[in-house]
Design an enzyme around this catalytic site. Sequence first.
Site, short mmCIF file in Angstrom:
data_model
loop_
_atom_site.label_atom_id
_atom_site.label_comp_id
_atom_site.label_asym_id
_atom_site.label_seq_id
_atom_site.Cartn_x
_atom_site.Cartn_y
_atom_site.Cartn_z
N SER A 191 0.74 -1.04 -0.02
CA SER A 191 0.06 0.16 -0.07
C SER A 191 0.87 1.24 0.00
CB SER A 191 -0.95 -0.07 1.38
OG SER A 191 -1.65 1.43 1.34
N TYR A 251 -3.75 -1.23 10.25
CA TYR A 251 -3.49 -1.34 8.82
C TYR A 251 -2.08 -1.00 8.33
CZ TYR A 251 -4.30 -0.98 3.81
OH TYR A 251 -4.15 -1.15 2.34
#
Length: 252
Positions: A144, A157
């Site tokens: 990400s 996350y």
Amino acid sequence: MDLSLFSLEGKTALVTGVSRGLGQAMAAALAKAGADIVGVGPRGLGSTRSMIESAGRRAFEVKADLSAGNTAAAVAEEAIAAFGKIDILVNNAGIIRLSPAQEHTMEDFDAVMELNLRSLFLLTRDIARQMIALGHGKIINTCSVQSFRGGSGDAAYVASKHAVHGLTRAWANEWGRYNIQVNGIAPGYMVTDNTATLRQNREAVAAITSQIPMGRWGRPEDLMGPVIFLASAASDYVNGHLLTADGGYLNA
């Protein structure tokens, strides 16, 4: 240029989180490039099956919830047995839990780490053993842009994606000698189920979009080219790299 470098004919790819979103698009892309697909997820392949079979490739599903304890070993065994080998592993399954850091519960933290990190580690370890025996392999981790940033409101996350970036680099160092390339794709802000809650906040969407030079959020199909490249012979000397697909967000 020899475009056969991008062919995946004769290859088998295992893709997690395959039934929708990024996983679905990447599985479809790999099939169009010639790979047979083993799809893993609690829903199995779902509508992804027709995308694979319409490309003339074989599809096999492993219905498994990778967040549910020690399922990785059984998934790896079933996946390898399906077509006799796994040449390409795409670790895509993941979740996000949003809340201010001071309100983040251990339940949410553990759930994110179990799926995004622990199950990824275990599944990759078992598939890599088979790749070492084969003498080749491609491992592609969905990271990400938050693998590079601190984020806000998604602490678990962010921690998981930093860790997956670290594993990508560590595995590249360890397994390169076995002709296994380990790389990652770092999507930017994408229109997927994981961002559905965030996309309900119009102000947040506008603010994020203003920071993307291309002026739009990413779509699952934006990962089709990158995953084919990293899965194919075209990237045989690319190892330990994190390829961003973010519309220029990190450069803004």
